[in-house]
Design a protein around this motif. Structure first.
Motif, mmCIF file in Angstrom:
data_model
loop_
_atom_site.group_PDB
_atom_site.id
_atom_site.type_symbol
_atom_site.label_atom_id
_atom_site.label_comp_id
_atom_site.label_asym_id
_atom_site.label_seq_id
_atom_site.Cartn_x
_atom_site.Cartn_y
_atom_site.Cartn_z
ATOM 1 N N LYS A 176 0.559 6.427 6.437
ATOM 2 C CA LYS A 176 0.194 5.708 7.648
ATOM 3 C C LYS A 176 -0.745 6.527 8.517
ATOM 4 C CE LYS A 176 4.351 2.889 8.034
ATOM 5 N NZ LYS A 176 5.537 2.615 8.822
ATOM 6 N N SER A 177 -0.503 7.821 8.633
ATOM 7 C CA SER A 177 -1.317 8.662 9.507
ATOM 8 C C SER A 177 -2.715 8.889 8.944
ATOM 9 C CB SER A 177 -0.620 9.995 9.776
ATOM 10 O OG SER A 177 -0.526 10.739 8.588
ATOM 11 N N ARG A 178 -2.910 8.712 7.630
ATOM 12 C CA ARG A 178 -4.230 8.889 7.022
ATOM 13 C C ARG A 178 -5.094 7.648 7.146
ATOM 14 N NH1 ARG A 178 -2.381 11.309 1.377
ATOM 15 N NH2 ARG A 178 -1.976 9.116 1.206
ATOM 16 N N ARG A 179 -4.503 6.523 7.490
ATOM 17 C CA ARG A 179 -5.254 5.280 7.568
ATOM 18 C C ARG A 179 -6.181 5.274 8.769
ATOM 19 N NH1 ARG A 179 -0.395 1.374 6.202
ATOM 20 N NH2 ARG A 179 -0.532 1.505 3.959
ATOM 21 N N LYS A 180 -7.399 4.761 8.554
ATOM 22 C CA LYS A 180 -8.355 4.599 9.643
ATOM 23 C C LYS A 180 -8.061 3.332 10.429
ATOM 24 C CE LYS A 180 -12.123 6.791 7.123
ATOM 25 N NZ LYS A 180 -13.444 6.598 6.536
ATOM 26 N N PHE A 181 -7.463 2.335 9.766
ATOM 27 C CA PHE A 181 -7.206 1.035 10.373
ATOM 28 C C PHE A 181 -5.721 0.711 10.260
ATOM 29 C CE2 PHE A 181 -11.446 0.967 8.457
ATOM 30 C CZ PHE A 181 -12.219 0.704 9.572
ATOM 31 N N THR A 182 -5.185 0.082 11.287
ATOM 32 C CA THR A 182 -3.785 -0.326 11.232
ATOM 33 C C THR A 182 -3.642 -1.502 10.278
ATOM 34 O OG1 THR A 182 -4.069 -1.797 13.129
ATOM 35 C CG2 THR A 182 -3.285 0.433 13.580
ATOM 36 N N ARG A 183 -2.461 -1.633 9.727
ATOM 37 C CA ARG A 183 -2.144 -2.731 8.820
ATOM 38 C C ARG A 183 -1.200 -3.692 9.524
ATOM 39 N NH1 ARG A 183 -2.578 -1.629 2.994
ATOM 40 N NH2 ARG A 183 -4.590 -0.625 2.824
ATOM 41 N N ARG A 184 -1.286 -4.955 9.118
ATOM 42 C CA ARG A 184 -0.356 -5.949 9.629
ATOM 43 C C ARG A 184 0.114 -6.818 8.477
ATOM 44 N NH1 ARG A 184 -2.444 -10.894 10.358
ATOM 45 N NH2 ARG A 184 -4.664 -11.161 10.138
ATOM 46 N N PRO A 185 1.317 -7.371 8.583
ATOM 47 C CA PRO A 185 1.816 -8.231 7.505
ATOM 48 C C PRO A 185 0.924 -9.460 7.332
ATOM 49 C CG PRO A 185 3.551 -7.715 9.083
ATOM 50 C CD PRO A 185 2.273 -7.219 9.668
ATOM 51 N N LEU A 186 0.688 -9.839 6.102
ATOM 52 C CA LEU A 186 -0.075 -11.049 5.806
ATOM 53 C C LEU A 186 0.278 -11.473 4.392
ATOM 54 C CD1 LEU A 186 -2.319 -13.122 6.501
ATOM 55 C CD2 LEU A 186 -3.909 -11.566 5.383
ATOM 56 N N ALA A 187 0.665 -12.724 4.231
ATOM 57 C CA ALA A 187 1.016 -13.232 2.908
ATOM 58 C C ALA A 187 0.091 -14.393 2.553
ATOM 59 C CB ALA A 187 2.467 -13.665 2.858
ATOM 60 N N ILE A 188 -1.040 -14.056 1.904
ATOM 61 C CA ILE A 188 -1.883 -15.081 1.310
ATOM 62 C C ILE A 188 -2.022 -14.722 -0.167
ATOM 63 C CG2 ILE A 188 -3.133 -15.632 3.422
ATOM 64 C CD1 ILE A 188 -5.488 -14.043 2.344
ATOM 65 N N GLY A 195 -10.795 -13.245 -14.115
ATOM 66 C CA GLY A 195 -11.019 -12.834 -15.497
ATOM 67 C C GLY A 195 -9.763 -12.358 -16.204
ATOM 68 N N THR A 196 -8.646 -12.417 -15.512
ATOM 69 C CA THR A 196 -7.375 -12.046 -16.151
ATOM 70 C C THR A 196 -6.501 -13.283 -16.196
ATOM 71 O OG1 THR A 196 -6.213 -11.491 -14.106
ATOM 72 C CG2 THR A 196 -7.505 -9.731 -15.144
ATOM 73 N N ASN A 197 -5.472 -13.225 -16.958
ATOM 74 C CA ASN A 197 -4.521 -14.331 -17.012
ATOM 75 C C ASN A 197 -3.401 -14.149 -16.001
ATOM 76 O OD1 ASN A 197 -5.894 -15.648 -19.054
ATOM 77 N ND2 ASN A 197 -4.830 -14.518 -20.663
ATOM 78 N N SER A 198 -3.632 -13.285 -15.019
ATOM 79 C CA SER A 198 -2.587 -13.018 -14.031
ATOM 80 C C SER A 198 -2.369 -14.243 -13.150
ATOM 81 C CB SER A 198 -2.939 -11.793 -13.187
ATOM 82 O OG SER A 198 -4.099 -12.039 -12.419
ATOM 83 N N ARG A 199 -1.153 -14.398 -12.709
ATOM 84 C CA ARG A 199 -0.847 -15.511 -11.809
ATOM 85 C C ARG A 199 -1.208 -15.130 -10.386
ATOM 86 N NH1 ARG A 199 5.328 -15.107 -10.314
ATOM 87 N NH2 ARG A 199 5.736 -12.991 -10.975
ATOM 88 N N LEU A 200 -1.211 -16.103 -9.501
ATOM 89 C CA LEU A 200 -1.470 -15.833 -8.098
ATOM 90 C C LEU A 200 -0.350 -14.971 -7.546
ATOM 91 C CD1 LEU A 200 -2.580 -19.359 -6.832
ATOM 92 C CD2 LEU A 200 -4.029 -17.416 -7.394
ATOM 93 N N MET A 201 -0.717 -13.944 -6.796
ATOM 94 C CA MET A 201 0.267 -13.026 -6.225
ATOM 95 C C MET A 201 0.003 -12.885 -4.737
ATOM 96 S SD MET A 201 2.108 -12.149 -8.835
ATOM 97 C CE MET A 201 2.935 -10.587 -8.655
ATOM 98 N N PRO A 202 1.054 -12.718 -3.932
ATOM 99 C CA PRO A 202 0.849 -12.610 -2.487
ATOM 100 C C PRO A 202 0.440 -11.205 -2.053
ATOM 101 C CG PRO A 202 3.182 -12.480 -2.972
ATOM 102 C CD PRO A 202 2.469 -12.733 -4.288
ATOM 103 N N THR A 203 -0.290 -11.171 -0.944
ATOM 104 C CA THR A 203 -0.545 -9.888 -0.299
ATOM 105 C C THR A 203 0.727 -9.484 0.429
ATOM 106 O OG1 THR A 203 -1.364 -10.966 1.700
ATOM 107 C CG2 THR A 203 -3.006 -10.381 0.038
ATOM 108 N N ILE A 204 0.818 -8.207 0.767
ATOM 109 C CA ILE A 204 1.957 -7.699 1.529
ATOM 110 C C ILE A 204 1.508 -7.415 2.951
ATOM 111 C CG2 ILE A 204 3.693 -5.875 1.708
ATOM 112 C CD1 ILE A 204 3.249 -5.497 -1.404
ATOM 113 N N ASP A 205 0.416 -6.679 3.062
ATOM 114 C CA ASP A 205 -0.164 -6.414 4.380
ATOM 115 C C ASP A 205 -1.658 -6.184 4.221
ATOM 116 O OD1 ASP A 205 -0.510 -3.701 3.605
ATOM 117 O OD2 ASP A 205 1.373 -3.119 4.502
ATOM 118 N N ILE A 206 -2.354 -6.186 5.356
ATOM 119 C CA ILE A 206 -3.809 -6.077 5.323
ATOM 120 C C ILE A 206 -4.299 -5.381 6.575
ATOM 121 C CG2 ILE A 206 -4.215 -8.318 6.410
ATOM 122 C CD1 ILE A 206 -6.542 -8.612 4.304
ATOM 123 N N GLY A 207 -5.418 -4.687 6.428
ATOM 124 C CA GLY A 207 -6.102 -4.059 7.551
ATOM 125 C C GLY A 207 -7.596 -4.124 7.288
ATOM 126 N N ARG A 208 -8.395 -3.690 8.221
ATOM 127 C CA ARG A 208 -9.855 -3.759 8.045
ATOM 128 C C ARG A 208 -10.338 -2.876 6.896
ATOM 129 N NH1 ARG A 208 -12.996 -6.765 10.907
ATOM 130 N NH2 ARG A 208 -12.081 -7.825 12.686
#
Length: 107
Positions: A7-19, A25-38
């Motif tokens: 957390k202290s090494r991050r330049k940007f804060t993160r916030r929860p986000l589930a999209i 190009g893979t056969n992977s299924r849709l997966m949710p994000t956990i958190d996001i920052g700039r």
């Protein structure tokens, strides 16, 4: 696992986000994000991708809005005990438009 040091090494804060995301190009299924920052995003994934690998990650913002920035794997860990996924992965945005980033930050 996100530690206080991480957390202290991050330049940007993160916030929860589930999209939903998918690695094109893979056969992977849709997966949710956990958190996001700039600076990046943390997602669940079934596929183990080597650290420092770059790829496009498709975001499904709504039925009408999707975009595919280039990301780089910063870290990957086992999502031990998680029923939905095998791994958690921290991704750094390498190439994303300001408009796309603003959309993600406003959700």
């Amino acid at each position: 696992m996100i530690t206080e040091t991480t957390k202290s090494r991050r330049k940007f804060t993160r916030r929860p986000l589930a999209i939903f995301t998918q690695i094109p190009g893979t056969n992977s299924r849709l997966m949710p994000t956990i958190d996001i920052g700039r600076g990046g995003v943390r997602i669940y994934t079934e596929k183990k991708i080597p650290v420092s690998s770059c790829f496009q990650l498709q975001f499904f913002v709504s039925d009408c809005i999707t975009f595919t920035p280039i990301v780089k794997v910063a870290w990957i860990h086992s999502a031990e005990g998680h029923a939905y996924s095998k791994y958690e992965m921290g991704l750094e945005f390498i190439q994303i438009s300001q408009v796309e980033l603003d959309i993600l930050m406003e959700i």
